[in-house]
Scaffold this motif. Structure first.
Motif, PDB file in Angstrom:
ATOM      1  N   LEU A  90       1.010  -1.176   0.056  1.00 26.34           N
ATOM      2  CA  LEU A  90      -0.053   0.399   0.259  1.00 26.34           C
ATOM      3  C   LEU A  90       0.856   1.283  -0.714  1.00 26.34           C
ATOM      4  CD1 LEU A  90      -2.915  -1.178   2.153  1.00 26.34           C
ATOM      5  CD2 LEU A  90      -2.794  -1.168   0.097  1.00 26.34           C
ATOM      6  N   ALA A  91       2.045   1.300   0.690  1.00 25.97           N
ATOM      7  CA  ALA A  91       2.994   2.711   0.957  1.00 25.97           C
ATOM      8  C   ALA A  91       3.609   3.081  -0.681  1.00 25.97           C
ATOM      9  CB  ALA A  91       4.288   2.394   2.245  1.00 25.97           C
ATOM     10  N   ARG A  92       3.982   1.236  -1.109  1.00 25.57           N
ATOM     11  CA  ARG A  92       4.969   2.057  -2.453  1.00 25.57           C
ATOM     12  C   ARG A  92       3.832   2.147  -3.491  1.00 25.57           C
ATOM     13  NH1 ARG A  92       6.441  -3.195  -2.975  1.00 25.57           N
ATOM     14  NH2 ARG A  92       4.515  -4.016  -4.301  1.00 25.57           N
ATOM     15  N   MET A  93       2.523   1.830  -3.121  1.00 23.82           N
ATOM     16  CA  MET A  93       1.104   2.435  -4.674  1.00 23.82           C
ATOM     17  C   MET A  93       0.829   3.452  -3.494  1.00 23.82           C
ATOM     18  SD  MET A  93      -0.890  -0.658  -4.984  1.00 23.82           S
ATOM     19  CE  MET A  93       0.195  -1.966  -3.533  1.00 23.82           C
ATOM     20  N   ARG A  94       0.771   4.241  -2.694  1.00 27.20           N
ATOM     21  CA  ARG A  94       0.577   5.855  -1.922  1.00 27.20           C
ATOM     22  C   ARG A  94      -0.690   5.467  -2.081  1.00 27.20           C
ATOM     23  NH1 ARG A  94       4.362  10.657  -4.481  1.00 27.20           N
ATOM     24  NH2 ARG A  94       5.969   9.241  -3.825  1.00 27.20           N
ATOM     25  N   LEU A  95      -1.310   4.360  -1.305  1.00 28.97           N
ATOM     26  CA  LEU A  95      -2.694   4.079  -0.437  1.00 28.97           C
ATOM     27  C   LEU A  95      -2.937   3.570   0.326  1.00 28.97           C
ATOM     28  CD1 LEU A  95      -5.423   3.576  -2.884  1.00 28.97           C
ATOM     29  CD2 LEU A  95      -5.102   1.049  -2.881  1.00 28.97           C
ATOM     30  N   PRO A  96      -3.765   5.221   0.966  1.00 28.51           N
ATOM     31  CA  PRO A  96      -4.491   4.502   2.520  1.00 28.51           C
ATOM     32  C   PRO A  96      -5.359   3.193   2.243  1.00 28.51           C
ATOM     33  CG  PRO A  96      -5.897   6.176   1.470  1.00 28.51           C
ATOM     34  CD  PRO A  96      -4.769   6.022   0.727  1.00 28.51           C
ATOM     35  N   ARG A  97      -5.408   2.447   3.475  1.00 31.61           N
ATOM     36  CA  ARG A  97      -6.187   1.536   3.813  1.00 31.61           C
ATOM     37  C   ARG A  97      -7.491   1.818   3.820  1.00 31.61           C
ATOM     38  NH1 ARG A  97      -4.048  -0.451   9.287  1.00 31.61           N
ATOM     39  NH2 ARG A  97      -2.478  -2.261   8.825  1.00 31.61           N
ATOM     40  N   GLN A  98      -7.913   3.422   4.414  1.00 32.21           N
ATOM     41  CA  GLN A  98      -9.067   3.859   4.189  1.00 32.21           C
ATOM     42  C   GLN A  98      -9.952   3.480   2.632  1.00 32.21           C
ATOM     43  OE1 GLN A  98      -6.800   5.411   5.662  1.00 32.21           O
ATOM     44  NE2 GLN A  98      -7.127   5.753   7.305  1.00 32.21           N
ATOM     45  N   ALA A  99      -8.608   3.280   1.896  1.00 33.24           N
ATOM     46  CA  ALA A  99      -9.229   3.693   0.631  1.00 33.24           C
ATOM     47  C   ALA A  99     -10.195   2.666   0.012  1.00 33.24           C
ATOM     48  CB  ALA A  99      -8.323   3.787  -0.766  1.00 33.24           C
ATOM     49  N   LEU A 100      -9.559   1.102   0.938  1.00 32.10           N
ATOM     50  CA  LEU A 100     -10.130  -0.181   0.875  1.00 32.10           C
ATOM     51  C   LEU A 100     -11.419  -0.422   1.338  1.00 32.10           C
ATOM     52  CD1 LEU A 100      -6.811  -1.515   0.197  1.00 32.10           C
ATOM     53  CD2 LEU A 100      -8.734  -1.401  -1.806  1.00 32.10           C
ATOM     54  N   ALA A 101     -12.514   0.705   2.152  1.00 29.71           N
ATOM     55  CA  ALA A 101     -12.941   0.111   2.744  1.00 29.71           C
ATOM     56  C   ALA A 101     -14.578  -0.562   1.971  1.00 29.71           C
ATOM     57  CB  ALA A 101     -13.559   1.733   3.622  1.00 29.71           C
ATOM     58  N   ALA A 102     -14.709   0.140   1.306  1.00 29.24           N
ATOM     59  CA  ALA A 102     -15.891  -0.576   0.006  1.00 29.24           C
ATOM     60  C   ALA A 102     -15.567  -2.300  -0.138  1.00 29.24           C
ATOM     61  CB  ALA A 102     -16.294   0.169  -1.057  1.00 29.24           C
ATOM     62  N   THR A 103     -14.427  -2.142  -0.919  1.00 26.34           N
ATOM     63  CA  THR A 103     -13.654  -3.952  -1.135  1.00 26.34           C
ATOM     64  C   THR A 103     -13.522  -4.797   0.050  1.00 26.34           C
ATOM     65  OG1 THR A 103     -12.402  -2.719  -2.454  1.00 26.34           O
ATOM     66  CG2 THR A 103     -11.686  -4.554  -1.402  1.00 26.34           C
ATOM     67  N   VAL A 104     -13.594  -3.778   0.844  1.00 29.89           N
ATOM     68  CA  VAL A 104     -13.248  -4.851   2.913  1.00 29.89           C
ATOM     69  C   VAL A 104     -14.569  -5.419   2.649  1.00 29.89           C
ATOM     70  CG1 VAL A 104     -12.771  -5.095   5.514  1.00 29.89           C
ATOM     71  CG2 VAL A 104     -11.150  -3.834   3.588  1.00 29.89           C
ATOM     72  N   GLU A 105     -15.441  -4.470   2.708  1.00 32.58           N
ATOM     73  CA  GLU A 105     -17.098  -4.386   3.107  1.00 32.58           C
ATOM     74  C   GLU A 105     -17.496  -5.651   2.453  1.00 32.58           C
ATOM     75  OE1 GLU A 105     -20.312  -5.107   5.383  1.00 32.58           O
ATOM     76  OE2 GLU A 105     -19.077  -3.770   6.041  1.00 32.58           O
ATOM     77  N   ALA A 106     -17.086  -5.091   1.083  1.00 29.15           N
ATOM     78  CA  ALA A 106     -18.105  -6.104   0.095  1.00 29.15           C
ATOM     79  C   ALA A 106     -17.625  -7.624   0.223  1.00 29.15           C
ATOM     80  CB  ALA A 106     -17.277  -5.681  -1.223  1.00 29.15           C
ATOM     81  N   GLU A 107     -16.168  -8.037   1.004  1.00 32.13           N
ATOM     82  CA  GLU A 107     -15.132  -9.007   0.793  1.00 32.13           C
ATOM     83  C   GLU A 107     -16.141  -9.982   1.959  1.00 32.13           C
ATOM     84  OE1 GLU A 107     -14.154 -10.576  -1.575  1.00 32.13           O
ATOM     85  OE2 GLU A 107     -13.304  -9.223  -2.770  1.00 32.13           O
ATOM     86  N   ARG A 108     -16.187  -8.757   3.312  1.00 35.74           N
ATOM     87  CA  ARG A 108     -16.949  -9.427   4.158  1.00 35.74           C
ATOM     88  C   ARG A 108     -18.668 -10.259   3.504  1.00 35.74           C
ATOM     89  NH1 ARG A 108     -14.582  -5.307   8.634  1.00 35.74           N
ATOM     90  NH2 ARG A 108     -13.443  -5.938   9.933  1.00 35.74           N
ATOM     91  N   ARG A 109     -19.084  -9.279   3.217  1.00 42.61           N
ATOM     92  CA  ARG A 109     -20.470  -9.870   3.187  1.00 42.61           C
ATOM     93  C   ARG A 109     -20.226 -11.787   2.642  1.00 42.61           C
ATOM     94  NH1 ARG A 109     -21.444  -4.806   1.932  1.00 42.61           N
ATOM     95  NH2 ARG A 109     -21.044  -5.401  -0.635  1.00 42.61           N
ATOM     96  N   GLU A 110     -18.905 -11.612   1.681  1.00 39.31           N
ATOM     97  CA  GLU A 110     -18.921 -12.641   0.756  1.00 39.31           C
ATOM     98  C   GLU A 110     -17.834 -14.039   1.514  1.00 39.31           C
ATOM     99  OE1 GLU A 110     -18.673 -15.864  -2.650  1.00 39.31           O
ATOM    100  OE2 GLU A 110     -19.735 -13.737  -1.772  1.00 39.31           O
ATOM    101  N   LEU A 111     -17.832 -13.665   2.465  1.00 43.84           N
ATOM    102  CA  LEU A 111     -16.996 -14.766   3.435  1.00 43.84           C
ATOM    103  C   LEU A 111     -18.244 -15.029   3.852  1.00 43.84           C
ATOM    104  CD1 LEU A 111     -13.704 -14.390   5.577  1.00 43.84           C
ATOM    105  CD2 LEU A 111     -16.168 -14.423   6.506  1.00 43.84           C
ATOM    106  N   GLU A 112     -19.014 -13.805   4.821  1.00 41.29           N
ATOM    107  CA  GLU A 112     -20.427 -14.522   5.413  1.00 41.29           C
ATOM    108  C   GLU A 112     -20.788 -15.689   4.819  1.00 41.29           C
ATOM    109  OE1 GLU A 112     -21.919 -11.453   6.771  1.00 41.29           O
ATOM    110  OE2 GLU A 112     -20.575 -10.655   7.993  1.00 41.29           O
TER     111      GLU A 112
END
Length: 434
Positions: A90-112
């Protein structure tokens, strides 16, 4: 982790599981459990669990991919809800964790969703105190496997193993600290994607996964047969023991000690042998009366007489030793194993002598014809000299190895595992020739 030369590509995931089995077998001792990462790891893990006769289930972890580039993993969500990010990427791509919040939530739903589909209302199996083997069909970046291992580590397994058929060199280095043992069949320098190393890398559906789990998941398929035995060993001496026979049997091993057969680590060594296909007869050559009266130092010849009776009983009174069995002797029973091998060359296929003063079997050594592996407790030069002296007196094929730290056998986990692995390897090499 030392990859061995392996023929690539694998035919399919089932073949990869079969080829993993022998490498994993020595590490599946303490109430083992195979956990597969779905979907691709499920057919690999199912074949592994079938061959090792272990409990089997899935461990659901979802990769977090970059928005617009889901194949590029930068983290993972574990089944307990914990999120692990690859902060270096993420640091190499200069991407903060917050930018992945929607992806994380979608993967949580798929995991459930997958948890409901694969397990229904069934809880995860118990992890604490067990040898847990995590399996996937391959590892490219290691993010998913890392999340799985960190989640499981919190549950305090006895040993945590990651076993995969193929992995990138970068993933191997990243995952090495996360597992107690990392088993990888191939680590090609030109690794680009897991699928390139399989001839059949068909996509799997939820239906494939649930079908495999229905057929194999949740319990061992081949229960062992256990019976207590009492063997008359001359005069008023009786040996108390336990004969355990795996459903898929290819030989037998008599495990003898002079210090008590009920130690859990001694029993764990027997369990490793059974998972390798050997019936085990576990005995203490020192009788209950001798232990009660604290009689120490029973003569090797006397213990040999008792072991003679045990081997004769196993061969004549059961159907588990059509071939000559192996003997694993520990402590004061180690020289007794050599005495019996010398007296009954047709009834002993191979010997592992662990600890003990094998030079005490001196009169019998020239008559020993079975292959003998001598495992030393520690690096004491005097004990090694005695072991080498005894080897030179034997006419059989012999080898000598030091089990590092084995003086701590009754306290430390890794030492008894090493004893078990060495014994399995020796018996595999020599009992099959019988």
């Amino acid at each position: 982790m030392n990859p061995v030369p392996v023929s690539l590509p694998f035919a399919d995931r089932a073949e990869a599981g079969r080829r993993l089995a022998e490498r994993v077998r020595p590490f599946a001792a303490a109430d083992p459990l195979v956990l597969a990462l779905p979907r691709g790891g499920v057919p690999v893990g199912a074949e592994l669990a079938r061959l090792l006769d272990t409990d089997f289930d899935v461990l659901i972890v979802r990769k977090i991919g970059l928005p617009g580039r889901p194949e590029l993993g930068v983290g993972a969500v574990a089944e307990d809800g914990h999120v692990i990010f690859d902060d270096t990427a993420l640091a190499r791509m200069r991407l903060p964790r917050q930018a992945l919040a929607a992806t994380v939530e979608a993967e949580r739903r798929e995991l459930e969703r997958r948890s409901r589909v694969y397990r229904g209302g069934r809880a995860m199996p118990r992890i604490a105190g067990r040898d847990v083997i995590v399996v996937d069909d391959g590892v490219a970046t290691g993010g998913t496997a890392r999340a799985a291992l960190r989640m499981l580590r919190q549950e305090k397994p006895a040993q945590l193993v990651l076993a995969v058929p193929i992995a990138s060199p970068e993933a191997v280095e990243a995952l090495r600290p996360e597992a107690d043992k990392l088993i990888v069949l191939g680590v090609p320098d030109n690794f680009r994607a897991v699928g390139e190393w399989y001839r059949d890398f068909s996509q799997l559906s939820d239906g494939h996964v649930t079908a495999i789990l229905s057929a194999l998941g949740g319990h061992r398929q081949q229960p062992e047969t256990v019976r207590g035995v009492r063997i008359r060993a001359g005069g008023q001496a009786y040996l108390e023991g336990e004969l355990t026979v795996p459903a898929a049997m290819r030989g037998a091993v008599v495990l003898v000690t002079g210090t008590g057969r009920d130690d859990p680590r001694w029993r764990a060594i027997a369990a490793v042998l059974r998972r390798s296909g050997y019936a085990t007869l576990v005995l203490d050559l020192v009788t209950a009366a001798e232990r009660a009266h604290r009689i120490d130092g029973v003569d090797a010849s006397v213990l040999g007489d008792r072991l003679d009776a045990a081997v004769a009983w196993l061969r004549r009174s059961t159907d588990v030793a059509e071939r000559a069995p192996g003997i694993l002797g520990y402590g004061s029973a180690a020289p007794a194993a050599l005495v019996t091998a010398a007296r009954h060359p047709q009834d002993v296929g191979a010997v592992v002598a662990y600890g003990g003063r094998i030079d005490l079997a001196e009169p019998s050594l020239p008559q020993v014809g079975a292959p003998v592996l001598v495992l030393l407790e520690g690096r004491d030069s005097f004990i090694r000299e005695l072991g080498e002296w005894a080897r030179r007196r034997m006419g059989a094929e012999t080898d000598l190895k030091v089990v590092s730290g084995a003086e701590q056998l009754l306290q430390e986990t890794q030492e008894w595992r090493q004893v078990a692995m060495e014994a399995v390897d020796w018996f595999d090499r020599h009992l099959e020739k019988g």
